[in-house]
Design a protein around this motif. Structure first.
Motif, PDB file in Angstrom:
ATOM      1  N   ILE A 294       2.202   6.787  -4.531  1.00 45.17           N
ATOM      2  CA  ILE A 294       1.210   5.909  -5.139  1.00 45.17           C
ATOM      3  C   ILE A 294       0.273   6.766  -5.983  1.00 45.17           C
ATOM      4  CG2 ILE A 294       1.334   4.201  -3.284  1.00 45.17           C
ATOM      5  CD1 ILE A 294      -1.263   5.355  -2.148  1.00 45.17           C
TER       6      ILE A 294
ATOM      7  N   PRO B  39       2.433   7.131   0.362  1.00 45.49           N
ATOM      8  CA  PRO B  39       2.011   5.757   0.669  1.00 45.49           C
ATOM      9  C   PRO B  39       0.965   5.695   1.774  1.00 45.49           C
ATOM     10  CG  PRO B  39       4.384   5.848   0.382  1.00 45.49           C
ATOM     11  CD  PRO B  39       3.899   7.271   0.390  1.00 45.49           C
ATOM     12  N   GLU B  40       0.895   6.729   2.603  1.00 48.60           N
ATOM     13  CA  GLU B  40      -0.109   6.780   3.673  1.00 48.60           C
ATOM     14  C   GLU B  40      -1.455   7.295   3.176  1.00 48.60           C
ATOM     15  OE1 GLU B  40       3.792   6.400   4.877  1.00 48.60           O
ATOM     16  OE2 GLU B  40       2.993   8.241   3.949  1.00 48.60           O
ATOM     17  N   GLY B  41      -1.508   7.749   1.921  1.00 45.62           N
ATOM     18  CA  GLY B  41      -2.768   8.183   1.343  1.00 45.62           C
ATOM     19  C   GLY B  41      -2.994   9.672   1.299  1.00 45.62           C
TER      20      GLY B  41
ATOM     21  N   HIS C 282      -7.162   4.285  -2.222  1.00 44.80           N
ATOM     22  CA  HIS C 282      -7.298   3.265  -1.181  1.00 44.80           C
ATOM     23  C   HIS C 282      -6.852   1.899  -1.704  1.00 44.80           C
ATOM     24  CE1 HIS C 282      -9.045   1.529   2.505  1.00 44.80           C
ATOM     25  NE2 HIS C 282      -9.460   0.549   1.732  1.00 44.80           N
TER      26      HIS C 282
ATOM     27  N   ARG D 101      -3.094   1.843  -1.850  1.00 40.99           N
ATOM     28  CA  ARG D 101      -2.529   1.670  -0.506  1.00 40.99           C
ATOM     29  C   ARG D 101      -2.573   0.210  -0.083  1.00 40.99           C
ATOM     30  NH1 ARG D 101      -4.976   5.105   4.058  1.00 40.99           N
ATOM     31  NH2 ARG D 101      -3.166   4.215   5.120  1.00 40.99           N
TER      32      ARG D 101
ATOM     33  N   VAL E  71       0.390  -1.618  -1.499  1.00 42.85           N
ATOM     34  CA  VAL E  71       1.629  -1.322  -0.759  1.00 42.85           C
ATOM     35  C   VAL E  71       1.682  -2.108   0.547  1.00 42.85           C
ATOM     36  CG1 VAL E  71       2.931   0.502   0.413  1.00 42.85           C
ATOM     37  CG2 VAL E  71       1.899   0.952  -1.823  1.00 42.85           C
TER      38      VAL E  71
END
Length: 297
Positions: free
Chosen positions: A6, A23-25, A288, A291, A294
């Motif tokens: 992302i 994707p988890e940041g 954020h 995310r 997603v």
């Protein structure tokens, strides 16, 4: 590059920062570019710029894009840019004014975002989710508390004192003369009229240093700017925004406790709202937002 990524983008102002993340940041890398003529571009032109920045890193589209865009000062403008970026990149996209990145970067309930850097603006949302804006009018007539707003008001105080008393005794004058390369107050004003505003906005640290050392003109400029920033947030609340807290960011307020403390005190007295000064990069809020897209899929 891994195709499962992302991107958060803080676009416009003085630079455009792209943060690539899992994707988890978790941040993988960042790229920073000069903003250039961002404010004068159409939505499709802005989208083309962001698309080019992305393709310079990878041809694989991201899973999602979160964009905080300088100059998107209405929900309609944000939606126009969102549509253009999504068409350009093929990635699900959300776009907010860059000031709203502060709310995303520091989650915790209904929030006003307050950006105090080269310029200044306050943003918040109504209970229905509509965006409200106050300030952000630029160096000529607005942006209180910002770098150019603080310099402008400090010099105005110097000019007023000169006209009233016929003398220039304020200790702020010396560093400003050094900056302007002049010998008299009129040389400072002349330099401000001649130079690009972003250049004389760079004199703001001298104003803050002088305020902390007791310069009457500098102190008056800093404190009045802080009070006007509080006023912007109070205006948003009066217009129906839900403000239970305020998150501020930007080079001026993050670096100068004199400004931050005055704003915090005013917000507490005026709205009973606490102030959080976010010293990180606002692009964290854009990640954020990406995310969140997603998670909706």
């Amino acid at each position: 590059m891994d195709t499962h990524y992302i991107v958060g983008i803080d676009a416009g102002g003085s630079h455009t920062r792209l943060r690539f993340a899992t994707p988890e940041g978790a941040t993988t890398h960042e790229h920073v570019h000069p903003a250039g003529d961002w404010t004068n571009l159409t939505p499709s032109g802005k989208a083309a710029v962001l698309g080019a920045h992305l393709r310079a890193v990878t041809r694989q589209p991201p899973l999602a894009l979160g964009v905080g865009a300088h100059g998107c000062d209405s929900d309609a403008e944000c939606e126009a840019l969102r549509h253009a970026v999504q068409e350009e990149t093929g990635a699900p996209t959300t776009v907010v004014n860059d000031a709203f990145l502060l709310e995303a970067a520091v989650p915790g309930g209904p929030c006003a975002g307050l950006v105090v850097g080269t310029g200044s603006i306050a943003v918040a949302r109504t209970p229905e989710g509509a965006s409200l804006y106050a300030g952000g009018w630029g160096w000529l007539v607005g942006d209180p508390g910002s770098a150019w707003g603080t310099v402008r008001e400090a010099v105005r105080h110097l000019v007023t004192e000169h006209d009233r008393a016929g003398r220039d005794q304020d200790p702020l004058l010396a560093p400003l003369l050094a900056r302007a390369g002049g010998r008299a107050l009129r040389d400072v004003v002349g330099a401000m009229q001649r130079l690009p505003p972003r250049e004389w906005a760079g004199w703001a640290p001298d104003v803050f240093d002088a305020a902390e050392a007791g310069s009457p003109a500098a102190l008056a400029a800093v404190l009045s700017g802080a009070d006007q920033l509080v006023g912007l947030v109070c205006d948003l609340a009066a217009r129906g925004a839900t403000v239970t807290r305020v998150v501020a960011g930007g080079s001026v307020i993050a670096a100068r406790p004199l400004m931050a403390d005055r704003v915090a005190d005013g917000l507490h007295r005026g709205l009973g709202a606490p102030l959080t000064v976010f010293s990180g990069a606002p692009v964290a809020g854009a990640v954020h937002l990406a995310r969140g897209l997603v998670a909706q899929r």
